[in-house]
Design a protein around this motif. Sequence first.
Motif, PDB file in Angstrom:
ATOM      1  N   ILE A   6       0.875  -1.173   0.000  1.00 17.81           N
ATOM      2  CA  ILE A   6       0.000   0.000   0.000  1.00 17.81           C
ATOM      3  C   ILE A   6       0.907   1.216   0.000  1.00 17.81           C
ATOM      4  CG2 ILE A   6      -1.718   1.303   1.288  1.00 17.81           C
ATOM      5  CD1 ILE A   6      -2.777  -1.351   2.357  1.00 17.81           C
ATOM      6  N   TYR A   7       0.722   2.089  -1.026  1.00 13.38           N
ATOM      7  CA  TYR A   7       1.556   3.272  -1.161  1.00 13.38           C
ATOM      8  C   TYR A   7       0.806   4.484  -0.638  1.00 13.38           C
ATOM      9  CZ  TYR A   7       4.209   0.260  -4.264  1.00 13.38           C
ATOM     10  OH  TYR A   7       4.935  -0.779  -4.788  1.00 13.38           O
ATOM     11  N   LEU A   8       1.506   5.271   0.163  1.00 14.49           N
ATOM     12  CA  LEU A   8       0.934   6.488   0.734  1.00 14.49           C
ATOM     13  C   LEU A   8       1.740   7.689   0.252  1.00 14.49           C
ATOM     14  CD1 LEU A   8       0.744   5.037   4.321  1.00 14.49           C
ATOM     15  CD2 LEU A   8      -1.163   5.279   2.746  1.00 14.49           C
ATOM     16  N   ASN A   9       1.050   8.772  -0.051  1.00 16.95           N
ATOM     17  CA  ASN A   9       1.680  10.045  -0.427  1.00 16.95           C
ATOM     18  C   ASN A   9       2.607   9.922  -1.641  1.00 16.95           C
ATOM     19  OD1 ASN A   9       0.493  11.507   1.714  1.00 16.95           O
ATOM     20  ND2 ASN A   9       2.098  10.825   3.106  1.00 16.95           N
ATOM     21  N   ARG A  10       2.365   8.968  -2.522  1.00 15.50           N
ATOM     22  CA  ARG A  10       3.255   8.807  -3.677  1.00 15.50           C
ATOM     23  C   ARG A  10       2.887   9.770  -4.797  1.00 15.50           C
ATOM     24  NH1 ARG A  10       4.855   3.203  -6.729  1.00 15.50           N
ATOM     25  NH2 ARG A  10       2.704   3.233  -7.409  1.00 15.50           N
ATOM     26  N   LYS A  11       1.609   9.951  -5.046  1.00 12.24           N
ATOM     27  CA  LYS A  11       1.178  10.828  -6.147  1.00 12.24           C
ATOM     28  C   LYS A  11       0.950  12.260  -5.677  1.00 12.24           C
ATOM     29  CE  LYS A  11      -0.905   7.176  -8.870  1.00 12.24           C
ATOM     30  NZ  LYS A  11      -2.105   6.661  -9.500  1.00 12.24           N
ATOM     31  N   ARG A  12       0.433  12.391  -4.467  1.00 12.33           N
ATOM     32  CA  ARG A  12       0.180  13.714  -3.878  1.00 12.33           C
ATOM     33  C   ARG A  12      -0.020  13.508  -2.373  1.00 12.33           C
ATOM     34  NH1 ARG A  12      -4.231  11.789  -6.053  1.00 12.33           N
ATOM     35  NH2 ARG A  12      -6.192  11.847  -4.923  1.00 12.33           N
ATOM     36  N   ILE A  13      -0.219  14.577  -1.651  1.00  9.59           N
ATOM     37  CA  ILE A  13      -0.411  14.457  -0.210  1.00  9.59           C
ATOM     38  C   ILE A  13      -1.697  13.670   0.076  1.00  9.59           C
ATOM     39  CG2 ILE A  13      -1.644  16.659   0.047  1.00  9.59           C
ATOM     40  CD1 ILE A  13      -0.051  16.920   2.747  1.00  9.59           C
ATOM     41  N   ASN A  14      -1.610  12.747   0.986  1.00 13.56           N
ATOM     42  CA  ASN A  14      -2.699  11.857   1.389  1.00 13.56           C
ATOM     43  C   ASN A  14      -3.192  10.929   0.276  1.00 13.56           C
ATOM     44  OD1 ASN A  14      -2.771  12.678   4.066  1.00 13.56           O
ATOM     45  ND2 ASN A  14      -4.111  14.397   3.581  1.00 13.56           N
ATOM     46  N   SER A  15      -2.379  10.731  -0.763  1.00 16.59           N
ATOM     47  CA  SER A  15      -2.805   9.784  -1.802  1.00 16.59           C
ATOM     48  C   SER A  15      -2.679   8.367  -1.243  1.00 16.59           C
ATOM     49  CB  SER A  15      -1.973   9.940  -3.073  1.00 16.59           C
ATOM     50  OG  SER A  15      -0.638   9.546  -2.846  1.00 16.59           O
ATOM     51  N   LEU A  16      -3.493   7.510  -1.802  1.00 17.11           N
ATOM     52  CA  LEU A  16      -3.591   6.138  -1.305  1.00 17.11           C
ATOM     53  C   LEU A  16      -3.683   5.205  -2.499  1.00 17.11           C
ATOM     54  CD1 LEU A  16      -4.102   4.241   1.140  1.00 17.11           C
ATOM     55  CD2 LEU A  16      -6.513   4.808   0.921  1.00 17.11           C
ATOM     56  N   GLU A  17      -2.759   4.234  -2.588  1.00 22.64           N
ATOM     57  CA  GLU A  17      -2.778   3.249  -3.662  1.00 22.64           C
ATOM     58  C   GLU A  17      -2.806   1.868  -3.024  1.00 22.64           C
ATOM     59  OE1 GLU A  17       0.196   4.096  -6.853  1.00 22.64           O
ATOM     60  OE2 GLU A  17       0.663   5.789  -5.518  1.00 22.64           O
ATOM     61  N   VAL A  18      -3.889   1.148  -3.292  1.00 23.70           N
ATOM     62  CA  VAL A  18      -4.071  -0.194  -2.720  1.00 23.70           C
ATOM     63  C   VAL A  18      -4.147  -1.206  -3.863  1.00 23.70           C
ATOM     64  CG1 VAL A  18      -5.256   0.713  -0.695  1.00 23.70           C
ATOM     65  CG2 VAL A  18      -6.587  -0.044  -2.670  1.00 23.70           C
ATOM     66  N   PRO A  19      -3.954  -2.487  -3.551  1.00 25.30           N
ATOM     67  CA  PRO A  19      -4.075  -3.510  -4.598  1.00 25.30           C
ATOM     68  C   PRO A  19      -5.480  -3.527  -5.199  1.00 25.30           C
ATOM     69  CG  PRO A  19      -3.056  -4.425  -2.623  1.00 25.30           C
ATOM     70  CD  PRO A  19      -3.549  -3.069  -2.270  1.00 25.30           C
ATOM     71  N   ARG A  20      -5.555  -3.642  -6.507  1.00 19.16           N
ATOM     72  CA  ARG A  20      -6.848  -3.660  -7.206  1.00 19.16           C
ATOM     73  C   ARG A  20      -7.445  -5.056  -7.267  1.00 19.16           C
ATOM     74  NH1 ARG A  20      -8.990   0.051  -6.088  1.00 19.16           N
ATOM     75  NH2 ARG A  20      -7.470   1.616  -5.686  1.00 19.16           N
ATOM     76  N   ASP A  21      -6.591  -6.055  -7.446  1.00 23.93           N
ATOM     77  CA  ASP A  21      -7.078  -7.428  -7.527  1.00 23.93           C
ATOM     78  C   ASP A  21      -7.348  -7.961  -6.127  1.00 23.93           C
ATOM     79  OD1 ASP A  21      -6.781  -7.418 -10.298  1.00 23.93           O
ATOM     80  OD2 ASP A  21      -4.684  -8.086 -10.159  1.00 23.93           O
ATOM     81  N   PRO A  22      -8.334  -8.831  -5.989  1.00 21.58           N
ATOM     82  CA  PRO A  22      -8.592  -9.431  -4.676  1.00 21.58           C
ATOM     83  C   PRO A  22      -7.361 -10.202  -4.189  1.00 21.58           C
ATOM     84  CG  PRO A  22     -10.415  -9.880  -6.166  1.00 21.58           C
ATOM     85  CD  PRO A  22      -9.321  -9.274  -6.994  1.00 21.58           C
ATOM     86  N   LEU A  23      -7.056 -10.048  -2.909  1.00 23.49           N
ATOM     87  CA  LEU A  23      -5.931 -10.753  -2.307  1.00 23.49           C
ATOM     88  C   LEU A  23      -6.407 -12.103  -1.809  1.00 23.49           C
ATOM     89  CD1 LEU A  23      -4.392  -7.841  -0.210  1.00 23.49           C
ATOM     90  CD2 LEU A  23      -3.782  -8.583  -2.517  1.00 23.49           C
ATOM     91  N   GLN A  24      -5.629 -13.141  -2.081  1.00 19.12           N
ATOM     92  CA  GLN A  24      -5.977 -14.475  -1.602  1.00 19.12           C
ATOM     93  C   GLN A  24      -5.062 -14.841  -0.447  1.00 19.12           C
ATOM     94  OE1 GLN A  24      -5.822 -17.255  -4.828  1.00 19.12           O
ATOM     95  NE2 GLN A  24      -7.881 -16.735  -5.505  1.00 19.12           N
ATOM     96  N   ILE A  25      -5.673 -15.393   0.605  1.00 16.96           N
ATOM     97  CA  ILE A  25      -4.916 -15.810   1.777  1.00 16.96           C
ATOM     98  C   ILE A  25      -5.485 -17.128   2.281  1.00 16.96           C
ATOM     99  CG2 ILE A  25      -6.311 -14.479   3.403  1.00 16.96           C
ATOM    100  CD1 ILE A  25      -2.536 -15.015   3.670  1.00 16.96           C
ATOM    101  N   GLY A  26      -4.606 -18.030   2.677  1.00 21.61           N
ATOM    102  CA  GLY A  26      -5.031 -19.316   3.224  1.00 21.61           C
ATOM    103  C   GLY A  26      -5.426 -19.176   4.685  1.00 21.61           C
ATOM    104  N   VAL A  27      -6.299 -20.035   5.130  1.00 22.21           N
ATOM    105  CA  VAL A  27      -6.740 -19.998   6.522  1.00 22.21           C
ATOM    106  C   VAL A  27      -5.553 -20.227   7.452  1.00 22.21           C
ATOM    107  CG1 VAL A  27      -9.090 -20.728   6.015  1.00 22.21           C
ATOM    108  CG2 VAL A  27      -7.371 -22.432   6.486  1.00 22.21           C
ATOM    109  N   GLY A  28      -5.580 -19.552   8.598  1.00 26.63           N
ATOM    110  CA  GLY A  28      -4.532 -19.716   9.592  1.00 26.63           C
ATOM    111  C   GLY A  28      -3.252 -18.953   9.314  1.00 26.63           C
TER     112      GLY A  28
END
Length: 177
Positions: A6-28
């Motif tokens: 997750i990128y913060l303040n990269r494009k401008r102040i308080n900008s927020l860049e999060v992953p667009r594709d769903p994240l997959q995680i295994g149980v546990g």
Amino acid sequence: MEANEIYLNRKRINSLEVPRDPLQIGVGRPLTFRLINYGAPVHLSFSAMDAGQFTEFTHQNIFVRDEMIFDLPIREDAYPGTFSINVVTGYGTVRDTIEVQVIRPKVVKEVAERQRTQYPVYVAPETSTPPVVQIFAILGLFMYLFWWYVRVDLLNFTAFALIFAGILVQWYSHRQG
């Protein structure tokens, strides 16, 4: 962009860049986010209000200076499904959502023809009592019963000595075997 960055303040102040594709995680396993701040320190808020069946996590307010790791634990007993993580910065002015898919890894069944691993079988050592120990025990018992009848102290001492000798012989025979 890497999957969990997750990128913060990269494009401008308080900008927020999060992953667009769903994240997959295994149980546990923990869902790990790498928070990378390119500007002034910032407060970042994570919340996952619809994730109760997947995690104990509901809300976290994080102060990010440069870079840090944030782990979101996933329950070991969770069933497969999806939930959303809301990411907020800029005192609520900048918001985004990350979709998370909780999956159970598929268990590959072993093929019947494949040889199974052979584990060594523990075989206990022979625990039979040597005949001399049995003789000492029987003689000691008879001496004790005879002492009980006649009350001569020498017989009591002899019974004790025979039983004690049998115990020592048994103990030494196991130590050497």
